[in-house]
Write an enzyme that holds these catalytic residues in place. Structure first.
Site, PDB file in Angstrom:
ATOM      1  N   PRO A  10      -2.311 -15.118   2.314  1.00 26.61           N
ATOM      2  CG  PRO A  10      -4.383 -15.039   3.336  1.00 26.61           C
ATOM      3  CD  PRO A  10      -2.923 -15.239   3.630  1.00 26.61           C
ATOM      4  CG  ASN A  11      -6.168 -12.895  -1.485  1.00 29.82           C
ATOM      5  OD1 ASN A  11      -6.658 -13.504  -2.429  1.00 29.82           O
ATOM      6  ND2 ASN A  11      -6.749 -12.833  -0.293  1.00 29.82           N
ATOM      7  NE  ARG A  18      -4.996  -8.248  -2.291  1.00 31.00           N
ATOM      8  CZ  ARG A  18      -4.598  -8.524  -1.057  1.00 31.00           C
ATOM      9  NH1 ARG A  18      -3.386  -9.026  -0.858  1.00 31.00           N
ATOM     10  NH2 ARG A  18      -5.403  -8.319  -0.041  1.00 31.00           N
ATOM     11  CE1 TYR A  23      -3.944  -5.025  -1.186  1.00 37.09           C
ATOM     12  CE2 TYR A  23      -2.225  -5.018   0.486  1.00 37.09           C
ATOM     13  CZ  TYR A  23      -3.552  -5.121   0.141  1.00 37.09           C
ATOM     14  OH  TYR A  23      -4.509  -5.326   1.105  1.00 37.09           O
ATOM     15  CG  ASN A  74       2.289  -9.396   4.380  1.00 38.81           C
ATOM     16  OD1 ASN A  74       1.247  -9.489   5.029  1.00 38.81           O
ATOM     17  ND2 ASN A  74       2.440  -8.516   3.399  1.00 38.81           N
ATOM     18  CB  ALA A  77      -6.693 -11.695   4.954  1.00 34.60           C
ATOM     19  CD  GLU A  98       2.311  -7.852  12.366  1.00 36.78           C
ATOM     20  OE1 GLU A  98       2.636  -7.938  13.573  1.00 36.78           O
ATOM     21  OE2 GLU A  98       1.205  -7.425  12.004  1.00 36.78           O
ATOM     22  CG  HIS A 100       1.222  -5.560   7.676  1.00 39.46           C
ATOM     23  ND1 HIS A 100       0.514  -6.731   7.506  1.00 39.46           N
ATOM     24  CD2 HIS A 100       1.492  -5.474   9.000  1.00 39.46           C
ATOM     25  CE1 HIS A 100       0.342  -7.304   8.681  1.00 39.46           C
ATOM     26  NE2 HIS A 100       0.922  -6.572   9.600  1.00 39.46           N
ATOM     27  NE  ARG A 107      -5.772  -1.134   3.082  1.00 39.24           N
ATOM     28  CZ  ARG A 107      -5.580  -2.326   2.489  1.00 39.24           C
ATOM     29  NH1 ARG A 107      -4.440  -3.007   2.719  1.00 39.24           N
ATOM     30  NH2 ARG A 107      -6.483  -2.833   1.699  1.00 39.24           N
TER      31      ARG A 107
HETATM   32  O1  DHK Z   1      -0.493  -4.608   3.561  1.00 37.32           O
HETATM   33  C1  DHK Z   1      -0.364  -5.844   3.494  1.00 37.32           C
HETATM   34  O2  DHK Z   1       0.637  -6.426   3.016  1.00 37.32           O
HETATM   35  C2  DHK Z   1      -1.486  -6.750   4.010  1.00 37.32           C
HETATM   36  C3  DHK Z   1      -1.947  -7.666   2.953  1.00 37.32           C
HETATM   37  C4  DHK Z   1      -3.213  -8.126   2.879  1.00 37.32           C
HETATM   38  O3  DHK Z   1      -3.538  -9.047   1.966  1.00 37.32           O
HETATM   39  C5  DHK Z   1      -4.302  -7.555   3.708  1.00 37.32           C
HETATM   40  O4  DHK Z   1      -5.339  -8.520   3.998  1.00 37.32           O
HETATM   41  C6  DHK Z   1      -3.776  -6.945   4.978  1.00 37.32           C
HETATM   42  O5  DHK Z   1      -4.798  -6.273   5.685  1.00 37.32           O
HETATM   43  C7  DHK Z   1      -2.619  -5.990   4.657  1.00 37.32           C
END
Ligand code: DHK
Length: 144
Positions: A10-11, A18, A23, A74, A77, A98, A100, A107
């Site tokens: 998500p997101n 964002r 990111y 990835n 959340a 995995e 990120h 964080r």
């Molecule tokens: O660092 C990233 O890609 C992760 C991406 C997200 O959207 C967060 O909710 C995670 O906590 C971290």
């Protein structure tokens, strides 16, 4: 030819807009485009999936049992919340890495726990988009 599935949670569809301090400024499309070029070089087939819905990610992992050799995920959340996605990965028994973009260990405290890391072949965090490229290189190596 090996089939590698890249799953983004998500997101991550909002990358580029964002929180660039966490990111970066590349869009998910930019990241995937770079991965597809690498996949061609590695002579592997890349499948991409992004969803903001937990059940859709669960179902994509379930169907991966039919033809996927390796997963790069990835969970975003859902990293910190989803037993359901963990259970799907445990069910299909497809090796996964995995990823990120941010260093989740630098964080908020709630981000330092992952429901996936103990099951993963490896975890890459904090290296930005290159983390996906490193994961792809590692997946190709492990599939040899
Ligand atoms: O660092 C990233 O890609 C992760 C991406 C997200 O959207 C967060 O909710 C995670 O906590 C971290």
């Amino acid at each position: 030819m090996a089939n590698i599935l890249v799953i983004n949670g998500p997101n991550l569809n909002m990358l580029g807009k964002r929180e660039p301090e966490h990111y970066g400024r590349q869009t998910l499309g930019d990241i995937i485009e770079e991965l597809e070029t690498l996949a061609d070089d590695y002579e592997v087939r890349l499948y991409n999936f992004q969803s903001n819905a937990e059940h859709e990610i669960v179902e994509r992992i379930q169907t991966a049992i039919e033809d996927i050799d390796f997963i790069i995920i990835n969970p975003a959340a859902f990293t910190h919340t989803s037993v359901a996605i963990r259970d799907a990965l445990s069910t299909v028994k497809i090796p996964f890495i995995e990823v990120h973009l941010s260093n989740i260990h630098k964080r908020e405290a709630f981000r330092t726990h992952s429901y996936f890391s103990d099951l993963a072949e490896g975890v890459i965090a904090g290296l930005g988009p290159i983390g996906y490229q490193l994961a792809l290189a590692a997946a190709v190596e492990k599939l040899k």
